[in-house]
Design a protein around this motif. Structure first.
Motif, PDB file in Angstrom:
ATOM      1  N   ASN A  52      43.901  34.106  31.134  1.00  0.00           N
ATOM      2  CA  ASN A  52      43.281  35.229  31.839  1.00  0.00           C
ATOM      3  C   ASN A  52      42.748  36.266  30.858  1.00  0.00           C
ATOM      4  OD1 ASN A  52      43.742  34.133  34.350  1.00  0.00           O
ATOM      5  ND2 ASN A  52      45.689  35.167  34.649  1.00  0.00           N
ATOM      6  N   LEU A  53      43.482  36.504  29.775  1.00  0.00           N
ATOM      7  CA  LEU A  53      43.010  37.442  28.756  1.00  0.00           C
ATOM      8  C   LEU A  53      41.725  36.933  28.123  1.00  0.00           C
ATOM      9  CD1 LEU A  53      46.349  38.445  26.978  1.00  0.00           C
ATOM     10  CD2 LEU A  53      44.954  39.848  28.494  1.00  0.00           C
ATOM     11  N   VAL A  54      41.663  35.649  27.851  1.00  0.00           N
ATOM     12  CA  VAL A  54      40.448  35.077  27.262  1.00  0.00           C
ATOM     13  C   VAL A  54      39.298  35.180  28.265  1.00  0.00           C
ATOM     14  CG1 VAL A  54      39.400  32.930  26.447  1.00  0.00           C
ATOM     15  CG2 VAL A  54      41.687  33.560  25.674  1.00  0.00           C
ATOM     16  N   ARG A  55      39.554  34.906  29.544  1.00  0.00           N
ATOM     17  CA  ARG A  55      38.514  35.042  30.563  1.00  0.00           C
ATOM     18  C   ARG A  55      38.010  36.485  30.642  1.00  0.00           C
ATOM     19  NH1 ARG A  55      41.983  32.562  34.463  1.00  0.00           N
ATOM     20  NH2 ARG A  55      42.117  30.407  33.852  1.00  0.00           N
ATOM     21  N   ARG A  56      38.973  37.429  30.557  1.00  0.00           N
ATOM     22  CA  ARG A  56      38.601  38.843  30.601  1.00  0.00           C
ATOM     23  C   ARG A  56      37.719  39.193  29.403  1.00  0.00           C
ATOM     24  NH1 ARG A  56      43.129  42.783  29.818  1.00  0.00           N
ATOM     25  NH2 ARG A  56      41.963  43.749  28.169  1.00  0.00           N
ATOM     26  N   ARG A  57      38.066  38.643  28.242  1.00  0.00           N
ATOM     27  CA  ARG A  57      37.265  38.869  27.045  1.00  0.00           C
ATOM     28  C   ARG A  57      35.851  38.340  27.254  1.00  0.00           C
ATOM     29  NH1 ARG A  57      37.589  34.673  22.572  1.00  0.00           N
ATOM     30  NH2 ARG A  57      36.518  33.698  24.286  1.00  0.00           N
ATOM     31  N   ASP A  58      35.762  37.126  27.803  1.00  0.00           N
ATOM     32  CA  ASP A  58      34.444  36.533  28.056  1.00  0.00           C
ATOM     33  C   ASP A  58      33.647  37.372  29.053  1.00  0.00           C
ATOM     34  OD1 ASP A  58      35.069  34.511  26.309  1.00  0.00           O
ATOM     35  OD2 ASP A  58      35.622  33.064  27.878  1.00  0.00           O
ATOM     36  N   ALA A  59      34.323  37.895  30.061  1.00  0.00           N
ATOM     37  CA  ALA A  59      33.642  38.741  31.047  1.00  0.00           C
ATOM     38  C   ALA A  59      33.134  40.022  30.390  1.00  0.00           C
ATOM     39  CB  ALA A  59      34.586  39.064  32.203  1.00  0.00           C
ATOM     40  N   ILE A  60      33.944  40.594  29.489  1.00  0.00           N
ATOM     41  CA  ILE A  60      33.528  41.811  28.784  1.00  0.00           C
ATOM     42  C   ILE A  60      32.296  41.516  27.926  1.00  0.00           C
ATOM     43  CG2 ILE A  60      34.184  43.424  26.952  1.00  0.00           C
ATOM     44  CD1 ILE A  60      37.062  43.311  28.099  1.00  0.00           C
ATOM     45  N   LEU A  61      32.324  40.381  27.220  1.00  0.00           N
ATOM     46  CA  LEU A  61      31.172  40.007  26.396  1.00  0.00           C
ATOM     47  C   LEU A  61      29.936  39.785  27.268  1.00  0.00           C
ATOM     48  CD1 LEU A  61      32.716  37.541  23.784  1.00  0.00           C
ATOM     49  CD2 LEU A  61      31.640  39.734  23.317  1.00  0.00           C
ATOM     50  N   GLU A 106      23.764  50.805  20.577  1.00  0.00           N
ATOM     51  CA  GLU A 106      24.827  50.795  21.590  1.00  0.00           C
ATOM     52  C   GLU A 106      25.229  49.367  21.947  1.00  0.00           C
ATOM     53  OE1 GLU A 106      23.564  54.943  23.852  1.00  0.00           O
ATOM     54  OE2 GLU A 106      23.569  53.060  24.974  1.00  0.00           O
ATOM     55  N   ALA A 107      24.226  48.521  22.081  1.00  0.00           N
ATOM     56  CA  ALA A 107      24.525  47.121  22.404  1.00  0.00           C
ATOM     57  C   ALA A 107      25.327  46.469  21.287  1.00  0.00           C
ATOM     58  CB  ALA A 107      23.225  46.361  22.644  1.00  0.00           C
ATOM     59  N   ASN A 108      24.956  46.743  20.050  1.00  0.00           N
ATOM     60  CA  ASN A 108      25.703  46.185  18.915  1.00  0.00           C
ATOM     61  C   ASN A 108      27.132  46.718  18.871  1.00  0.00           C
ATOM     62  OD1 ASN A 108      23.624  44.553  18.038  1.00  0.00           O
ATOM     63  ND2 ASN A 108      22.780  46.091  16.646  1.00  0.00           N
ATOM     64  N   VAL A 115      33.776  41.606  20.696  1.00  0.00           N
ATOM     65  CA  VAL A 115      34.145  40.500  19.806  1.00  0.00           C
ATOM     66  C   VAL A 115      35.481  40.795  19.126  1.00  0.00           C
ATOM     67  CG1 VAL A 115      33.501  39.348  17.643  1.00  0.00           C
ATOM     68  CG2 VAL A 115      31.790  39.670  19.430  1.00  0.00           C
ATOM     69  N   LYS A 116      35.645  42.044  18.688  1.00  0.00           N
ATOM     70  CA  LYS A 116      36.905  42.421  18.033  1.00  0.00           C
ATOM     71  C   LYS A 116      38.085  42.255  19.000  1.00  0.00           C
ATOM     72  CE  LYS A 116      39.259  46.225  15.755  1.00  0.00           C
ATOM     73  NZ  LYS A 116      39.256  47.644  15.436  1.00  0.00           N
ATOM     74  N   GLU A 120      41.255  39.683  18.635  1.00  0.00           N
ATOM     75  CA  GLU A 120      42.643  40.169  18.661  1.00  0.00           C
ATOM     76  C   GLU A 120      43.436  39.473  19.762  1.00  0.00           C
ATOM     77  OE1 GLU A 120      41.624  44.648  16.990  1.00  0.00           O
ATOM     78  OE2 GLU A 120      42.304  44.421  19.046  1.00  0.00           O
ATOM     79  N   LEU A 121      42.821  39.332  20.928  1.00  0.00           N
ATOM     80  CA  LEU A 121      43.504  38.639  22.022  1.00  0.00           C
ATOM     81  C   LEU A 121      43.798  37.189  21.654  1.00  0.00           C
ATOM     82  CD1 LEU A 121      41.517  39.965  25.105  1.00  0.00           C
ATOM     83  CD2 LEU A 121      43.911  40.416  24.578  1.00  0.00           C
ATOM     84  N   ARG A 122      42.792  36.511  21.079  1.00  0.00           N
ATOM     85  CA  ARG A 122      42.970  35.109  20.723  1.00  0.00           C
ATOM     86  C   ARG A 122      44.069  34.955  19.668  1.00  0.00           C
ATOM     87  NH1 ARG A 122      38.011  32.869  18.276  1.00  0.00           N
ATOM     88  NH2 ARG A 122      39.021  33.285  16.317  1.00  0.00           N
ATOM     89  N   TYR A 123      44.030  35.786  18.635  1.00  0.00           N
ATOM     90  CA  TYR A 123      45.055  35.691  17.602  1.00  0.00           C
ATOM     91  C   TYR A 123      46.437  36.027  18.156  1.00  0.00           C
ATOM     92  CZ  TYR A 123      41.373  35.215  14.106  1.00  0.00           C
ATOM     93  OH  TYR A 123      40.312  34.773  13.383  1.00  0.00           O
TER      94      TYR A 123
END
Length: 185
Positions: A52-61, A106-108, A115-116, A120-123
């Motif tokens: 779920n954390l990884v999915r949330r990260r993907d949604a944020i990206l 802003e986009a960057n 990405v950061k 962090e979530l993945r690690y």
């Protein structure tokens, strides 16, 4: 975090178990197996949390990319309107470039932050899973070694009993043979 709590409980149970004169620990097999089963049941839940954390990260990206595209598109439209509606073409171009740079910046920033956070979530998930599995493997190895020692001791005791029985039987047979030899004379 239930897996860590269960492993801590299992370790405490083993450490607090009574020891015999040889230093071997007597553990409640049923309780240890029950705790291991609870760990197995809890692992999928915690791995699902990680997913779920990884999915949330993907949604944020994904959201950051959409915002970037929207900002860029809005900036282009605004610049085009300024170009078409404005008497001062140079001022409109400068403003459009500033807006575009700001949008890209802003986009960057949004993308870099996402990405950061994703890294962090993945690690964190990978370290947690590795730590949990490592601790579990150590506990399983320890229980296996202790079980093997118990089996070895029981086998040694059984062989000693068999040897004594064979020796006793052999001695009786010899004594019987001597008596038979003495009665024949």
């Amino acid at each position: 975090m239930k897996v860590i709590e269960l492993i801590d409980y299992l370790q405490q149970n083993i450490e607090m178990s009574p020891k015999n004169l040889v230093g071997k620990v007597a553990i409640n097999k049923k309780e240890v197996l029950s705790t291991l089963n609870e760990i197995r049941r809890a692992l999928p839940d915690e791995l699902e949390e990680a997913k779920n954390l990884v999915r949330r990260r993907d949604a944020i990206l994904s959201e950051a990319r959409k915002e970037e595209a929207a900002i860029i598109e809005n900036s282009r439209k605004r610049a085009q309107e300024e170009y078409e509606n404005c008497d001062i073409l140079l001022a409109a171009r400068r403003e459009a470039e500033e807006i575009l740079e700001k949008a890209n910046s802003e986009a960057n920033q949004i993308k870099a932050a996402a990405v950061k956070e994703a890294k962090e979530l993945r690690y964190g998930v990978m370290n947690y899973a590795d730590s949990t599995l490592s601790t579990l493997q150590k506990d399983i190895d320890l229980i296996g070694e202790e079980s093997l020692k118990v089996v070895q001791n029981e086998m040694e005791e059984m062989l000693i009993r068999i040897y004594k029985e064979i020796s006793s039987t052999t001695t009786r047979i010899r004594e019987n043979n001597k008596e038979l030899g003495n009665t024949n004379e």
